[in-house]
Design an enzyme around this catalytic site. Structure first.
Site, PDB file in Angstrom:
ATOM      1  N   ARG A  13       0.879  -1.178   0.000  1.00  0.00           N
ATOM      2  CA  ARG A  13       0.000   0.000   0.000  1.00  0.00           C
ATOM      3  C   ARG A  13       0.911   1.221   0.000  1.00  0.00           C
ATOM      4  O   ARG A  13       1.688   1.435   0.932  1.00  0.00           O
ATOM      5  CB  ARG A  13      -0.918   0.021   1.222  1.00  0.00           C
ATOM      6  CG  ARG A  13      -1.667   1.342   1.375  1.00  0.00           C
ATOM      7  CD  ARG A  13      -2.755   1.311   2.413  1.00  0.00           C
ATOM      8  NE  ARG A  13      -3.890   0.536   1.953  1.00  0.00           N
ATOM      9  CZ  ARG A  13      -5.107   0.563   2.523  1.00  0.00           C
ATOM     10  NH1 ARG A  13      -5.324   1.339   3.582  1.00  0.00           N
ATOM     11  NH2 ARG A  13      -6.089  -0.162   2.044  1.00  0.00           N
ATOM     12  N   HIS A  24      -7.587   0.656  -6.268  1.00  0.00           N
ATOM     13  CA  HIS A  24      -7.757  -0.197  -5.085  1.00  0.00           C
ATOM     14  C   HIS A  24      -8.400  -1.512  -5.549  1.00  0.00           C
ATOM     15  O   HIS A  24      -9.559  -1.811  -5.251  1.00  0.00           O
ATOM     16  CB  HIS A  24      -8.635   0.515  -4.053  1.00  0.00           C
ATOM     17  CG  HIS A  24      -8.572  -0.064  -2.677  1.00  0.00           C
ATOM     18  ND1 HIS A  24      -7.736  -1.106  -2.329  1.00  0.00           N
ATOM     19  CD2 HIS A  24      -9.256   0.246  -1.538  1.00  0.00           C
ATOM     20  CE1 HIS A  24      -7.908  -1.400  -1.040  1.00  0.00           C
ATOM     21  NE2 HIS A  24      -8.819  -0.597  -0.542  1.00  0.00           N
ATOM     22  N   GLN A  57     -10.222  -4.139  -3.210  1.00  0.00           N
ATOM     23  CA  GLN A  57     -11.547  -3.700  -2.754  1.00  0.00           C
ATOM     24  C   GLN A  57     -12.617  -4.125  -3.767  1.00  0.00           C
ATOM     25  O   GLN A  57     -13.703  -4.584  -3.393  1.00  0.00           O
ATOM     26  CB  GLN A  57     -11.547  -2.178  -2.582  1.00  0.00           C
ATOM     27  CG  GLN A  57     -12.858  -1.616  -2.089  1.00  0.00           C
ATOM     28  CD  GLN A  57     -13.164  -2.014  -0.653  1.00  0.00           C
ATOM     29  OE1 GLN A  57     -12.320  -1.878   0.217  1.00  0.00           O
ATOM     30  NE2 GLN A  57     -14.364  -2.502  -0.403  1.00  0.00           N
ATOM     31  N   ASP A 115     -17.612   6.786  -1.084  1.00  0.00           N
ATOM     32  CA  ASP A 115     -16.333   6.672  -0.372  1.00  0.00           C
ATOM     33  C   ASP A 115     -16.045   8.035   0.239  1.00  0.00           C
ATOM     34  O   ASP A 115     -16.709   9.042  -0.081  1.00  0.00           O
ATOM     35  CB  ASP A 115     -15.233   6.246  -1.374  1.00  0.00           C
ATOM     36  CG  ASP A 115     -13.869   6.046  -0.714  1.00  0.00           C
ATOM     37  OD1 ASP A 115     -13.806   5.879   0.524  1.00  0.00           O
ATOM     38  OD2 ASP A 115     -12.855   6.050  -1.452  1.00  0.00           O
ATOM     39  N   CYS A 170     -16.538   1.370   1.047  1.00  0.00           N
ATOM     40  CA  CYS A 170     -15.334   0.562   1.289  1.00  0.00           C
ATOM     41  C   CYS A 170     -14.853   0.666   2.723  1.00  0.00           C
ATOM     42  O   CYS A 170     -14.127  -0.197   3.193  1.00  0.00           O
ATOM     43  CB  CYS A 170     -14.237   0.989   0.324  1.00  0.00           C
ATOM     44  SG  CYS A 170     -13.801   2.727   0.492  1.00  0.00           S
ATOM     45  N   ARG A 174     -13.422  -8.888   2.055  1.00  0.00           N
ATOM     46  CA  ARG A 174     -12.012  -8.596   1.754  1.00  0.00           C
ATOM     47  C   ARG A 174     -11.178  -9.853   2.012  1.00  0.00           C
ATOM     48  O   ARG A 174     -10.277 -10.189   1.254  1.00  0.00           O
ATOM     49  CB  ARG A 174     -11.503  -7.436   2.633  1.00  0.00           C
ATOM     50  CG  ARG A 174     -12.217  -6.098   2.443  1.00  0.00           C
ATOM     51  CD  ARG A 174     -12.023  -5.541   1.048  1.00  0.00           C
ATOM     52  NE  ARG A 174     -10.607  -5.461   0.707  1.00  0.00           N
ATOM     53  CZ  ARG A 174      -9.809  -4.445   1.059  1.00  0.00           C
ATOM     54  NH1 ARG A 174     -10.283  -3.406   1.689  1.00  0.00           N
ATOM     55  NH2 ARG A 174      -8.525  -4.440   0.707  1.00  0.00           N
TER      56      ARG A 174
HETATM   57  N1   CP Z   1     -11.334  -0.389   2.663  1.00  0.00           N
HETATM   58  C1   CP Z   1     -10.056  -0.438   3.040  1.00  0.00           C
HETATM   59  O1   CP Z   1      -9.142  -0.625   2.234  1.00  0.00           O
HETATM   60  O2   CP Z   1      -9.853  -0.281   4.377  1.00  0.00           O
HETATM   61  P1   CP Z   1      -8.451  -0.035   5.091  1.00  0.00           P
HETATM   62  O3   CP Z   1      -7.938   1.312   4.614  1.00  0.00           O
HETATM   63  O4   CP Z   1      -8.740  -0.041   6.561  1.00  0.00           O
HETATM   64  O5   CP Z   1      -7.491  -1.125   4.698  1.00  0.00           O
HETATM   65  N1  NVA Z   2     -10.259   6.491  -1.147  1.00  0.00           N
HETATM   66  C1  NVA Z   2      -9.842   6.066   0.163  1.00  0.00           C
HETATM   67  C2  NVA Z   2     -10.018   4.602   0.327  1.00  0.00           C
HETATM   68  C3  NVA Z   2      -9.666   4.061   1.676  1.00  0.00           C
HETATM   69  C4  NVA Z   2      -9.809   2.578   1.777  1.00  0.00           C
HETATM   70  C5  NVA Z   2      -8.396   6.470   0.385  1.00  0.00           C
HETATM   71  O1  NVA Z   2      -7.597   6.321  -0.540  1.00  0.00           O
HETATM   72  O2  NVA Z   2      -8.075   6.939   1.470  1.00  0.00           O
END
Ligand code: CP
Ligand code: NVA
Length: 319
Positions: free
Chosen positions: A111, A139, A142, A233, A273, A301
């Protein structure tokens, strides 16, 4: 029986899969979900025996980190939890980190901020499977959980319509990619500067099957009309915190509330999400309503990522 056959090296984007891969991943996810009750007797309990999977998170996470850790353990693999002090691309070049890790581990789940950096990492390490656990742009993990959730609710996905209301961000991008491949229509409503990038519309159009259409709207009500599910989101993604005040103003007309949900198909699902911000992108009423499937998405997930790891690392396994 589902054969986890795949020749894929990486999962940096939903677009790294073709439609058959994605459908197989959903099928396998449903199967490992059903098998979870068998614990160590599940057919995939030793699928990653002797394999090492590293995880590196440059941004916070609850769901992605926990579910990948559990998935690796429940498949019999070994987790290497790298710390952010690896400082990807800062302490040493990205390609050097990748070429170290490929000498030790089979896969790396990352990440980070830039999709480009992730691509550079994956290109540098020819023997390493690289998984995108979220970048600023995409993502994809997701999206697997999202469509597993919809498949559970709807059975057949083809011909359904999802309305995504809010920022045309990483989550919206992967949703649009996967929907197109699965024959699902997507309506995206965003303020003009925050629309899905044109390149994403082109990508989704290029992989679309069964007449799936991606349409962009400026009014939330227009996008939601007749939709089977309404997805939103956060208005401020990780790394955009300095813009939070301005974004709260710009996105205010895009809040998912009961009035907006009433324009969707009767019984339409609410999706997010997570993490969610009640009173911003969604009201507490909608978040807590009967139509909300947000914790199913969170649970899925785990199952989706187990299926993904099997496809990348243990393609011969047949649960
Ligand atoms: N939805 C999601 O990716 O959650 P986290 O940021 O907690 O991993
Ligand atoms: N769009 C959000 C998703 C978090 C899971 C971010 O990137 O922070």
């Amino acid at each position: 029986m589902t054969q986890a056959t795949s020749t894929r090296k990486d999962f940096l984007s939903v677009l790294d899969f073709d439609a058959a891969d994605l459908e197989r991943c959903l099928q396998l996810a449903a199967q490992v979900k059903a098998d979870r009750a068998l614990g160590r007797h599940a057919p995939t309990a030793n699928a990653l025996d002797g394999r090492h999977v590293a995880m590196l998170f440059d941004k916070p996470s609850l769901r992605t980190r926990s579910t990948f850790e559990i998935a690796i353990r429940e498949l019999g693999g070994h987790l290497v939890a790298l710390q952010p002090d690896v400082a990807l691309g800062k302490r040493e070049p990205v390609a050097d980190v990748a070429r170290n890790l490929e000498r030790w581990v089979d896969a790396v789940i990352i990440r980070t901020f830039s999709q480009h950096l992730l691509q550079e990492f994956a290109t540098a390490a020819k023997r390493l499977h690289v998984v995108n656990a979220l970048t600023d742009q995409e993502h994809p993990c997701q999206a697997i959980a999202d469509f597993l959730t919809l498949q559970e609710r709807f059975g057949q996905l083809r011909g359904r319509t999802i309305a995504y209301v809010g920022d045309g961000n990483n989550v919206a991008t992967s949703l649009a990619h996967a929907a197109a491949m699965l024959g699902v229509h997507v309506h995206v409503a965003s303020p003009e500067p925050y629309q899905l990038p044109h390149a994403v519309v082109q990508q989704a159009t290029a992989v679309a099957r069964h007449g799936a259409r991606l349409r962009l709207f400026s009014e939330a009500a227009d996008a939601v009309a007749g939709a089977d599910a309404v997805y939103t989101d956060t208005w401020t993604s990780m790394g955009q915190e300095e813009e939070a005040v301005m974004r709260r103003q710009v996105f205010a007309p895009y809040q998912v509330n009961e009035a907006l949900m009433s324009l969707a198909k009767p019984g339409a699902l609410f999706m997010h999400c997570l993490p969610a911000h009640r009173g911003e992108e969604v009201t507490a009423e909608v978040f807590e309503s009967e139509s909300s499937v947000v914790f199913d998405q969170a649970e899925n997930r785990l199952h989706g990522q187990k299926a993904l790891l099997l496809m990348l690392l243990a393609p011969a396994v047949t649960p």
